[in-house]
Scaffold this motif. Structure first.
Motif, PDB file in Angstrom:
ATOM      1  N   PRO A  31       0.819  -1.212   0.000  1.00  0.00           N
ATOM      2  CA  PRO A  31       0.000   0.000   0.000  1.00  0.00           C
ATOM      3  C   PRO A  31       0.858   1.269   0.000  1.00  0.00           C
ATOM      4  N   GLY A  32       0.567   2.176  -0.917  1.00  0.00           N
ATOM      5  CA  GLY A  32       1.263   3.452  -0.990  1.00  0.00           C
ATOM      6  C   GLY A  32       2.657   3.401  -1.576  1.00  0.00           C
ATOM      7  N   CYS A  33       3.077   2.252  -2.099  1.00  0.00           N
ATOM      8  CA  CYS A  33       4.434   2.127  -2.633  1.00  0.00           C
ATOM      9  C   CYS A  33       4.553   2.904  -3.944  1.00  0.00           C
ATOM     10  N   GLU A  34       5.462   3.851  -3.974  1.00  0.00           N
ATOM     11  CA  GLU A  34       5.702   4.649  -5.173  1.00  0.00           C
ATOM     12  C   GLU A  34       6.901   4.148  -5.954  1.00  0.00           C
ATOM     13  N   GLU A  35       7.826   3.504  -5.263  1.00  0.00           N
ATOM     14  CA  GLU A  35       9.055   3.061  -5.910  1.00  0.00           C
ATOM     15  C   GLU A  35       9.627   1.882  -5.135  1.00  0.00           C
ATOM     16  N   LEU A  36      10.092   0.878  -5.849  1.00  0.00           N
ATOM     17  CA  LEU A  36      10.774  -0.258  -5.225  1.00  0.00           C
ATOM     18  C   LEU A  36      11.882  -0.690  -6.176  1.00  0.00           C
ATOM     19  N   ILE A  37      13.102  -0.513  -5.728  1.00  0.00           N
ATOM     20  CA  ILE A  37      14.256  -0.813  -6.566  1.00  0.00           C
ATOM     21  C   ILE A  37      15.031  -1.970  -5.943  1.00  0.00           C
ATOM     22  N   LYS A  38      15.311  -2.980  -6.750  1.00  0.00           N
ATOM     23  CA  LYS A  38      16.085  -4.125  -6.293  1.00  0.00           C
ATOM     24  C   LYS A  38      17.537  -3.910  -6.709  1.00  0.00           C
ATOM     25  N   HIS A  39      18.411  -3.677  -5.729  1.00  0.00           N
ATOM     26  CA  HIS A  39      19.830  -3.441  -6.004  1.00  0.00           C
ATOM     27  C   HIS A  39      20.604  -4.749  -6.156  1.00  0.00           C
ATOM     28  N   SER A  40      20.169  -5.786  -5.447  1.00  0.00           N
ATOM     29  CA  SER A  40      20.801  -7.099  -5.541  1.00  0.00           C
ATOM     30  C   SER A  40      19.765  -8.134  -5.095  1.00  0.00           C
ATOM     31  N   ALA A  41      20.173  -9.383  -5.026  1.00  0.00           N
ATOM     32  CA  ALA A  41      19.252 -10.438  -4.609  1.00  0.00           C
ATOM     33  C   ALA A  41      18.785 -10.255  -3.169  1.00  0.00           C
ATOM     34  N   THR A  42      19.536  -9.470  -2.382  1.00  0.00           N
ATOM     35  CA  THR A  42      19.176  -9.300  -0.970  1.00  0.00           C
ATOM     36  C   THR A  42      18.977  -7.850  -0.537  1.00  0.00           C
ATOM     37  N   GLU A  43      19.166  -6.887  -1.435  1.00  0.00           N
ATOM     38  CA  GLU A  43      19.057  -5.469  -1.071  1.00  0.00           C
ATOM     39  C   GLU A  43      18.009  -4.770  -1.930  1.00  0.00           C
ATOM     40  N   LEU A  44      17.054  -4.104  -1.256  1.00  0.00           N
ATOM     41  CA  LEU A  44      16.024  -3.331  -1.950  1.00  0.00           C
ATOM     42  C   LEU A  44      15.929  -1.942  -1.324  1.00  0.00           C
ATOM     43  N   GLU A  45      15.407  -1.017  -2.109  1.00  0.00           N
ATOM     44  CA  GLU A  45      15.179   0.340  -1.630  1.00  0.00           C
ATOM     45  C   GLU A  45      13.741   0.709  -1.990  1.00  0.00           C
ATOM     46  N   ALA A  46      13.033   1.312  -1.041  1.00  0.00           N
ATOM     47  CA  ALA A  46      11.618   1.604  -1.261  1.00  0.00           C
ATOM     48  C   ALA A  46      11.282   3.043  -0.906  1.00  0.00           C
ATOM     49  N   LYS A  47      10.225   3.538  -1.548  1.00  0.00           N
ATOM     50  CA  LYS A  47       9.650   4.841  -1.229  1.00  0.00           C
ATOM     51  C   LYS A  47       8.142   4.609  -1.117  1.00  0.00           C
ATOM     52  N   VAL A  48       7.594   4.852   0.075  1.00  0.00           N
ATOM     53  CA  VAL A  48       6.192   4.554   0.359  1.00  0.00           C
ATOM     54  C   VAL A  48       5.532   5.774   0.985  1.00  0.00           C
ATOM     55  N   LYS A  49       4.354   6.132   0.480  1.00  0.00           N
ATOM     56  CA  LYS A  49       3.585   7.246   1.035  1.00  0.00           C
ATOM     57  C   LYS A  49       2.443   6.656   1.867  1.00  0.00           C
ATOM     58  N   LEU A  50       2.401   7.023   3.142  1.00  0.00           N
ATOM     59  CA  LEU A  50       1.398   6.477   4.060  1.00  0.00           C
ATOM     60  C   LEU A  50       0.725   7.560   4.880  1.00  0.00           C
ATOM     61  N   LYS A  51      -0.462   7.233   5.360  1.00  0.00           N
ATOM     62  CA  LYS A  51      -1.166   8.092   6.306  1.00  0.00           C
ATOM     63  C   LYS A  51      -1.492   7.225   7.516  1.00  0.00           C
ATOM     64  N   VAL A  52      -0.980   7.638   8.666  1.00  0.00           N
ATOM     65  CA  VAL A  52      -1.257   6.946   9.921  1.00  0.00           C
ATOM     66  C   VAL A  52      -1.957   7.951  10.818  1.00  0.00           C
ATOM     67  N   GLY A  53      -3.258   7.772  10.994  1.00  0.00           N
ATOM     68  CA  GLY A  53      -4.030   8.762  11.745  1.00  0.00           C
ATOM     69  C   GLY A  53      -3.910  10.105  11.059  1.00  0.00           C
ATOM     70  N   PRO A  54      -3.553  11.167  11.802  1.00  0.00           N
ATOM     71  CA  PRO A  54      -3.434  12.492  11.207  1.00  0.00           C
ATOM     72  C   PRO A  54      -2.088  12.750  10.526  1.00  0.00           C
ATOM     73  N   VAL A  55      -1.150  11.801  10.621  1.00  0.00           N
ATOM     74  CA  VAL A  55       0.203  12.000  10.099  1.00  0.00           C
ATOM     75  C   VAL A  55       0.327  11.378   8.705  1.00  0.00           C
ATOM     76  N   LYS A  56       0.676  12.243   7.726  1.00  0.00           N
ATOM     77  CA  LYS A  56       0.969  11.777   6.367  1.00  0.00           C
ATOM     78  C   LYS A  56       2.457  11.951   6.140  1.00  0.00           C
ATOM     79  N   ALA A  57       3.065  10.946   5.535  1.00  0.00           N
ATOM     80  CA  ALA A  57       4.499  11.051   5.276  1.00  0.00           C
ATOM     81  C   ALA A  57       4.907  10.127   4.143  1.00  0.00           C
ATOM     82  N   THR A  58       6.016  10.497   3.519  1.00  0.00           N
ATOM     83  CA  THR A  58       6.638   9.644   2.528  1.00  0.00           C
ATOM     84  C   THR A  58       7.883   9.065   3.183  1.00  0.00           C
TER      85      THR A  58
END
Length: 192
Positions: A31-58
């Motif tokens: 949910p909210g995933c904008e980007e998911l990059i696989k750097h290797s078989a064991t390393e990933l980098e993600a950018k996720v936008k979420l809203k938890v209660g009143p707090v929105k953050a990327t």
């Protein structure tokens, strides 16, 4: 925060394992995933936008896969930062169990910590949000891995709903028709 659960996925274990290691499937399911990059078989980098209660953050973060045991499972460790909203770090142990030839039970145990504004929201809100997000993930993941099974389940629900509507229509017609006849009799009777 600790959470554990299991989910049945209508696909063989090898196919579920492949999907758990496919960044495109994961990106579509998180949910909210904008980007998911696989750097290797064991390393990933993600950018996720979420809203938890009143707090929105990327949140931006790194994920490492450890203890790989194909096709049985692995351990996920990650850390992400949402700027002033706070941070999250933790891990999950994922285990796949065959359920017959055409289904898999995915078990997971999560242990995570949050800080910053997120930590101030309280454990109940964070726990309920985490459970909701896990549910959304597994629904989307199941649709990605076994789209035919997801359509069949949705198709199975439709006949029940239409049968209920037909029954309601039939009962409504039966009782509504008698009421209409009674109303017609009242209006046609001469006033005395």
């Amino acid at each position: 925060m600790q959470m554990n659960d299991s989910q049945r996925i209508a696909a063989p274990r090898d196919k579920v394992w492949e999907a758990l290691n496919d960044p495109e499937v994961l990106k579509a399911a998180i949910p909210g995933c904008e980007e998911l990059i696989k750097h290797s078989a064991t390393e990933l980098e993600a950018k996720v936008k979420l809203k938890v209660g009143p707090v929105k953050a990327t949140f931006g973060g790194k994920v490492t896969l450890k203890d790989l045991d194909p096709p049985n499972g692995y351990t996920i460790e990650g850390e992400g930062s949402g700027g002033v909203a706070g941070f999250a770090r933790g891990g999950a142990k994922v285990r796949l169990e065959e359920d017959g030839l055409e289904a898999t039970i995915l078990h997971y145990d999560v242990d995570a910590k949050v800080g910053g504004k997120l930590a101030q929201l309280g454990a109940r809100l964070i726990d309920s949000t985490a459970k909701r997000l896990a549910g959304e993930f597994f629904t989307a993941f199941g649709e990605q891995v076994a789209p035919a099974a997801a359509k069949e389940e949705a198709g199975d629900a439709l006949p029940d709903a239409s049968a209920a509507a037909e029954k309601k229509g039939w009962l409504g017609g039966l009782f509504g028709g008698k009421k209409q006849e009674a109303d017609a009799d009242k209006t046609s009777e001469p006033a005395q």
